[in-house]
Motif scaffolding. Sequence first.
Motif, PDB file in Angstrom:
ATOM      1  N   THR A 118       0.866  -1.169   0.000  1.00  0.00           N
ATOM      2  CA  THR A 118       0.000   0.000   0.000  1.00  0.00           C
ATOM      3  C   THR A 118       0.904   1.220   0.000  1.00  0.00           C
ATOM      4  N   LEU A 177       0.179   0.651  -9.930  1.00  0.00           N
ATOM      5  CA  LEU A 177      -0.916  -0.314  -9.839  1.00  0.00           C
ATOM      6  C   LEU A 177      -0.871  -1.323 -10.983  1.00  0.00           C
ATOM      7  N   ARG A 200      -2.444  -1.221  -3.750  1.00  0.00           N
ATOM      8  CA  ARG A 200      -3.384  -0.142  -3.429  1.00  0.00           C
ATOM      9  C   ARG A 200      -2.599   1.141  -3.219  1.00  0.00           C
ATOM     10  N   ARG A 233      -8.967   0.553  -5.469  1.00  0.00           N
ATOM     11  CA  ARG A 233      -7.509   0.376  -5.546  1.00  0.00           C
ATOM     12  C   ARG A 233      -6.781   1.704  -5.448  1.00  0.00           C
ATOM     13  N   ASP A 292      -7.559   5.305  -3.587  1.00  0.00           N
ATOM     14  CA  ASP A 292      -8.447   5.986  -2.652  1.00  0.00           C
ATOM     15  C   ASP A 292      -7.946   7.412  -2.479  1.00  0.00           C
TER      16      ASP A 292
END
Length: 400
Positions: free
Chosen positions: A213, A236, A243, A292, A294
């Motif tokens: 992440t 990604l 994410r 994926r 935010d």
Amino acid sequence: MGDTRATSRAVDDHGLPPVITCREPGSFARGVMAERHPALIEQVREAFPYGPEQHRALDALLREILHGVVEPLGPGSPDRELWLGREPEHFGRPWFDAPFLWAESYFYRRLLEAVGYFGEGPWQGVDPFASFKRAELSGPTVDEELRSLGDLVGAPAAERATALLGASLWGNRADLGFRGPAAESAPGEADPSLVADDSAALWALLPAGSPATVAVIADNTGRELIPDLVLIDHLLRHGHAQRVVLHVKPCPYYVSDAMTADVVDCLRRMSGAAGEAGAIGRRIWEAMGAGRLDVRTHAFFCAPYPYERMPADLRAELGAATLTILKGDLNYRRLVGDRRWPATTPFAGPTAYFPGAVAALRTLKSDVVVGLEQETLDRLEGSGRAWRTSGTHALIQVRP
């Protein structure tokens, strides 16, 4: 030749270099407060058909900065008491005596008050910098940069990653040709405009196939945010991150800083373009819908403090990320502390408090800098150029 600023530096009560203020005549910080901010007040005045109330408030703010003392927000301001509690010793004193970081942040809050951004009325929620942002985003240079993304189609993933990281680094100081404005290096040689380059360490933290992440704390919108979004798409799509969380400002700040509305504007600009740019824009749009990517914000991103003072909830969120990437000059100042650090201070020292691995991608536009090799510093100091503040140099620094 060493860092000539370091030899005369004092330290504060905590043994740290002093914070940067606007007191010193001829300094970059004083120029911002005495020249750039008054000019911005006039630009904002002309950007919208504000009424007499807004004009009077802008005039009063201009007089206060140049000839008065720091006044609190008006009685009806929702965050008046919050600001009065933020280092109250700066109120009632000349603006030039306050720490540069605090004074800049408070200036933008006062500017929003003057134009009625938070108050009841027709100007509530109207971004005073919107016309500046839109002009850049709709300009022909953006068209050219979006078209240039097609040049990377079919390029090896590693080459593409290097190019896109460079584009995100230089942002609105260079096009997607991925070269800094002062670069003079030949292929395979170190770029002299990069004063520090930890890009290999950054990619080592995000190997392909990683469940990572990644948190990205954005800086400017427009020609800087678009390369950031392109880099996020690469992370990604090629498995460097599972994410990504993109953090933006909750309200207008520092003229061009990105808010959620600016992210949407950039995505619409990209999605409407032909070729690779349009494909990337549509992929990012879909990634947001799938969770994926935010987009988040936090009030602390408009606070007048270094990140060392971030609240517990933001600290926990960034601490859970595999890597936090901070974009731009202001985020760098807040990351290491807006102090007169000797330039050879190791980057790991001022960032030791950060709750996880952190990377800074920054074009130099203010005095503070750390983590330079002595040889690099000697070359820069001997150049006779304003390398710290001109935007002609940049850095990638990583603390795992």
